[in-house]
Design a protein around this motif. Structure first.
Motif, PDB file in Angstrom:
ATOM      1  N   ASP A  98      -5.055 -13.915   2.385  1.00 61.47           N
ATOM      2  CA  ASP A  98      -6.502 -13.825   2.226  1.00 61.47           C
ATOM      3  C   ASP A  98      -6.964 -12.390   2.441  1.00 61.47           C
ATOM      4  OD1 ASP A  98      -6.292 -16.527   1.962  1.00 61.47           O
ATOM      5  OD2 ASP A  98      -7.455 -17.045   3.736  1.00 61.47           O
ATOM      6  N   ARG A  99      -7.946 -11.975   1.664  1.00 58.83           N
ATOM      7  CA  ARG A  99      -8.489 -10.624   1.795  1.00 58.83           C
ATOM      8  C   ARG A  99      -9.712 -10.615   2.695  1.00 58.83           C
ATOM      9  NH1 ARG A  99     -13.343  -9.968  -0.711  1.00 58.83           N
ATOM     10  NH2 ARG A  99     -13.856 -11.236  -2.552  1.00 58.83           N
ATOM     11  N   GLY A 100     -10.155  -9.396   3.034  1.00 63.40           N
ATOM     12  CA  GLY A 100     -11.345  -9.239   3.858  1.00 63.40           C
ATOM     13  C   GLY A 100     -12.600  -9.069   3.029  1.00 63.40           C
ATOM     14  N   THR A 134     -14.878 -13.133  -6.761  1.00 67.27           N
ATOM     15  CA  THR A 134     -13.720 -14.022  -6.777  1.00 67.27           C
ATOM     16  C   THR A 134     -13.375 -14.469  -5.354  1.00 67.27           C
ATOM     17  OG1 THR A 134     -12.229 -12.118  -6.677  1.00 67.27           O
ATOM     18  CG2 THR A 134     -12.774 -12.969  -8.862  1.00 67.27           C
ATOM     19  N   PRO A 135     -12.614 -15.538  -5.205  1.00 70.29           N
ATOM     20  CA  PRO A 135     -12.321 -16.058  -3.863  1.00 70.29           C
ATOM     21  C   PRO A 135     -11.584 -15.048  -2.987  1.00 70.29           C
ATOM     22  CG  PRO A 135     -11.733 -17.670  -5.547  1.00 70.29           C
ATOM     23  CD  PRO A 135     -12.048 -16.395  -6.263  1.00 70.29           C
ATOM     24  N   ARG A 136     -11.912 -15.069  -1.695  1.00 78.21           N
ATOM     25  CA  ARG A 136     -11.152 -14.247  -0.747  1.00 78.21           C
ATOM     26  C   ARG A 136      -9.755 -14.815  -0.520  1.00 78.21           C
ATOM     27  NH1 ARG A 136     -15.322 -12.311   4.078  1.00 78.21           N
ATOM     28  NH2 ARG A 136     -16.923 -11.392   2.711  1.00 78.21           N
ATOM     29  N   ASP A 137      -9.569 -16.083  -0.809  1.00 79.38           N
ATOM     30  CA  ASP A 137      -8.253 -16.711  -0.780  1.00 79.38           C
ATOM     31  C   ASP A 137      -7.479 -16.212  -2.009  1.00 79.38           C
ATOM     32  OD1 ASP A 137      -6.042 -18.378  -1.147  1.00 79.38           O
ATOM     33  OD2 ASP A 137      -7.100 -20.194  -0.528  1.00 79.38           O
ATOM     34  N   LEU A 138      -6.575 -15.260  -1.798  1.00 78.79           N
ATOM     35  CA  LEU A 138      -5.915 -14.622  -2.947  1.00 78.79           C
ATOM     36  C   LEU A 138      -4.892 -15.523  -3.621  1.00 78.79           C
ATOM     37  CD1 LEU A 138      -5.516 -10.865  -1.954  1.00 78.79           C
ATOM     38  CD2 LEU A 138      -7.363 -12.022  -3.182  1.00 78.79           C
ATOM     39  N   ARG A 171      -7.021   3.259  -8.887  1.00 79.19           N
ATOM     40  CA  ARG A 171      -7.740   1.997  -9.035  1.00 79.19           C
ATOM     41  C   ARG A 171      -6.789   0.818  -9.118  1.00 79.19           C
ATOM     42  NH1 ARG A 171     -12.609   2.131 -12.916  1.00 79.19           N
ATOM     43  NH2 ARG A 171     -13.809   1.972 -10.978  1.00 79.19           N
ATOM     44  N   GLY A 172      -7.152  -0.257  -8.426  1.00 78.93           N
ATOM     45  CA  GLY A 172      -6.428  -1.516  -8.510  1.00 78.93           C
ATOM     46  C   GLY A 172      -7.417  -2.662  -8.625  1.00 78.93           C
ATOM     47  N   VAL A 173      -6.999  -3.715  -9.259  1.00 75.77           N
ATOM     48  CA  VAL A 173      -7.893  -4.847  -9.492  1.00 75.77           C
ATOM     49  C   VAL A 173      -8.439  -5.365  -8.175  1.00 75.77           C
ATOM     50  CG1 VAL A 173      -6.174  -6.708  -9.390  1.00 75.77           C
ATOM     51  CG2 VAL A 173      -8.123  -6.925 -10.921  1.00 75.77           C
ATOM     52  N   GLY A 174      -9.669  -5.846  -8.207  1.00 76.56           N
ATOM     53  CA  GLY A 174     -10.214  -6.442  -6.995  1.00 76.56           C
ATOM     54  C   GLY A 174     -11.667  -6.168  -6.647  1.00 76.56           C
ATOM     55  N   ASP A 175     -12.228  -5.047  -6.738  1.00 75.37           N
ATOM     56  CA  ASP A 175     -11.640  -3.784  -7.129  1.00 75.37           C
ATOM     57  C   ASP A 175     -11.271  -3.007  -5.882  1.00 75.37           C
ATOM     58  OD1 ASP A 175     -10.968  -2.629  -9.573  1.00 75.37           O
ATOM     59  OD2 ASP A 175     -12.625  -1.253  -9.583  1.00 75.37           O
ATOM     60  N   GLU A 214     -14.273  -4.000   7.157  1.00 76.12           N
ATOM     61  CA  GLU A 214     -13.110  -4.049   8.046  1.00 76.12           C
ATOM     62  C   GLU A 214     -12.084  -3.008   7.603  1.00 76.12           C
ATOM     63  OE1 GLU A 214     -11.501  -7.980   8.571  1.00 76.12           O
ATOM     64  OE2 GLU A 214     -13.484  -8.921   8.550  1.00 76.12           O
ATOM     65  N   PRO A 215     -12.366  -1.718   7.832  1.00 72.25           N
ATOM     66  CA  PRO A 215     -11.479  -0.667   7.314  1.00 72.25           C
ATOM     67  C   PRO A 215     -10.089  -0.645   7.930  1.00 72.25           C
ATOM     68  CG  PRO A 215     -13.216   0.280   8.680  1.00 72.25           C
ATOM     69  CD  PRO A 215     -13.578  -1.149   8.463  1.00 72.25           C
ATOM     70  N   ALA A 216      -9.917  -1.238   9.109  1.00 72.38           N
ATOM     71  CA  ALA A 216      -8.587  -1.269   9.727  1.00 72.38           C
ATOM     72  C   ALA A 216      -7.766  -2.465   9.253  1.00 72.38           C
ATOM     73  CB  ALA A 216      -8.707  -1.287  11.245  1.00 72.38           C
ATOM     74  N   ARG A 217      -8.352  -3.330   8.457  1.00 68.18           N
ATOM     75  CA  ARG A 217      -7.667  -4.534   7.995  1.00 68.18           C
ATOM     76  C   ARG A 217      -6.614  -4.176   6.946  1.00 68.18           C
ATOM     77  NH1 ARG A 217      -9.384 -10.220   7.261  1.00 68.18           N
ATOM     78  NH2 ARG A 217      -8.132 -11.132   5.579  1.00 68.18           N
ATOM     79  N   VAL A 218      -5.417  -4.729   7.097  1.00 76.12           N
ATOM     80  CA  VAL A 218      -4.330  -4.484   6.139  1.00 76.12           C
ATOM     81  C   VAL A 218      -4.447  -5.520   5.028  1.00 76.12           C
ATOM     82  CG1 VAL A 218      -1.835  -4.414   5.817  1.00 76.12           C
ATOM     83  CG2 VAL A 218      -2.854  -3.506   7.920  1.00 76.12           C
ATOM     84  N   ASP A 219      -4.827  -5.055   3.851  1.00 74.87           N
ATOM     85  CA  ASP A 219      -5.040  -5.920   2.700  1.00 74.87           C
ATOM     86  C   ASP A 219      -4.227  -5.439   1.514  1.00 74.87           C
ATOM     87  OD1 ASP A 219      -6.646  -8.025   3.432  1.00 74.87           O
ATOM     88  OD2 ASP A 219      -8.535  -7.098   2.792  1.00 74.87           O
TER      89      ASP A 219
END
Length: 394
Positions: free
Chosen positions: A71-73, A45-49, A348-352, A91-96
């Protein structure tokens, strides 16, 4: 885990210990194979949430986003073995946005209220704890005459059906709560028959499971009123600060989910990102939360979450055995992950977005933005890397 073993456990401070897979006793080639599989399995799915929302939940009735989206990483992961980082990528330090992993944070702050006797029993009805709730609306354009027959308060548990709902029912998604909150009627979340949903006979609380974010938000508002302070403050003081989480995570509600509490405007947070909002967090902090669960709620010498609450959270829901309290998924029947031990569990959360917790193998893995159906193969490969005799720990 006996007392001596508990005292010998490694717990990270602000700086996390890292080691190579080989030094940790893992097969480096097989572990890299698991990581390569995860990277190749990024969610399509798009990274543009915002765009992604319009293509998914936004297509539902009343599906407009009312909380923040960003936007997600890329596909990202962190693997811990015995509390030490043995692999990290993306990008584990990214806040998503972590979507419904937020629910596990929500059920945790309810557990802390239970520990402090703000909630005497999870089998108490929620109604007996709920005051009238005034929505914060400083610029009301409504005609006072038109509102003559309406209530000035939210009364979420006054119907004959809702009066029977307990904390346990809400935590396990078996309440069948009826009504609307923050402009979202209960039937609009993943509706199966929106034409007749509002008039159908209600299932008695406890008899039917339905994953429903409107009802999750009802639980969040109820917890806010029990704590009498914003839930992000509770989570920070009693959970995330004690486990050394970063200062970058944020827990959001909606643009209209504000109430008046003790004379001040306070936002009621959401339990996920279904309509935006929810928990924004990096993968390292997710790993800390997973490692806290692996250690039965203990961090160093402090019992952060009562072990008894984690036992309750992982107890199967009779009508949905793999589900415990709000996104504490157990694997007792193998439905969560066929390749994992039955003692494993996850959030678990959608995305996944997924936190895999494996006490048997002393492993925590955070996977972000992976196709859900690819997760089990990742876990199979990860455990194969752990169990290779040539690289077994002494």
């Amino acid at each position: 885990m006996d007392t001596t073993e508990r005292q010998a456990r490694y717990f990270p401070d602000a700086d996390w210990k890292r080691t190579t897979p080989r030094e940790a006793g893992l097969d480096p080639t097989k572990l890299q194979g698991a990581i390569d599989h995860a990277i190749a399995s990024e969610n399509k799915t798009p990274r543009d949430l915002q765009l992604n929302h319009q293509q998914t939940f936004g297509r539902e009735p009343f599906g407009d986003a009312i909380g923040p989206l960003k936007d997600r990483g890329p596909q990202t992961g962190v693997i811990l073995h015995k509390g030490v980082i043995v692999a990290e990528w993306g990008e584990p330090a990214r806040v998503d946005l972590t979507n419904s992993v937020t629910k596990s944070m929500l059920s945790t702050v309810v557990g802390l209220a239970h520990e402090r006797r703000f909630i005497r029993s999870v089998d108490d009805t929620v109604r007996e704890y709920m005051p009238p709730v005034q929505v914060y609306n400083p610029v009301s354009l409504a005609n006072k005459v038109d509102r003559m027959k309406g209530s000035d308060f939210l009364e979420l548990f006054d119907s004959e059906h809702n009066r029977k709902i307990t904390w346990n029912h809400l935590l396990r998604q078996v309440s069948d709560w009826e009504g609307s909150l923050w402009g979202k009627p209960d039937w609009c979340d993943r509706p199966t028959d929106p034409n007749g949903w509002g008039t159908r006979p209600r299932n008695a609380p406890g008899t039917a499971y339905e994953y429903n974010d409107v009802r999750t938000n009802v639980l969040a508002l109820a917890a806010l009123n029990v704590w009498r302070r914003p839930l992000p403050q509770v989570l920070k003081e009693y959970v995330f600060d004690p486990i050394g989480a970063s200062n970058t995570w944020r827990w959001f509600g909606y643009e209209n989910s504000w109430i008046v509490l003790d004379g001040l405007p306070v936002q009621s947070v959401s339990g996920g990102g279904h309509w935006g909002g929810g928990m924004y967090i990096n993968a390292y902090d997710m790993a800390r939360f997973g490692y806290l669960g692996l250690n039965r709620g203990r961090w160093k010498e402090r019992q952060v979450i009562p072990e008894s609450w984690i036992e309750l959270a992982l107890t199967p829901t009779p009508v949905q055995p793999s589900y415990g309290f709000m996104n504490w998924y157990n694997n007792k029947d193998g439905n969560l992950l066929a390749s994992a031990p039955r003692s494993a569990f996850g959030h678990r959360g959608v995305g996944d977005n997924f936190i895999y917790v494996d006490p048997q193998n002393d492993v925590v893995a955070v996977l972000r933005w992976i196709q859900r159906e690819k997760t089990d193969e990742f876990v199979r490969r990860l455990l194969d890397a752990l169990q290779c005799p040539a690289f077994a720990s002494p």
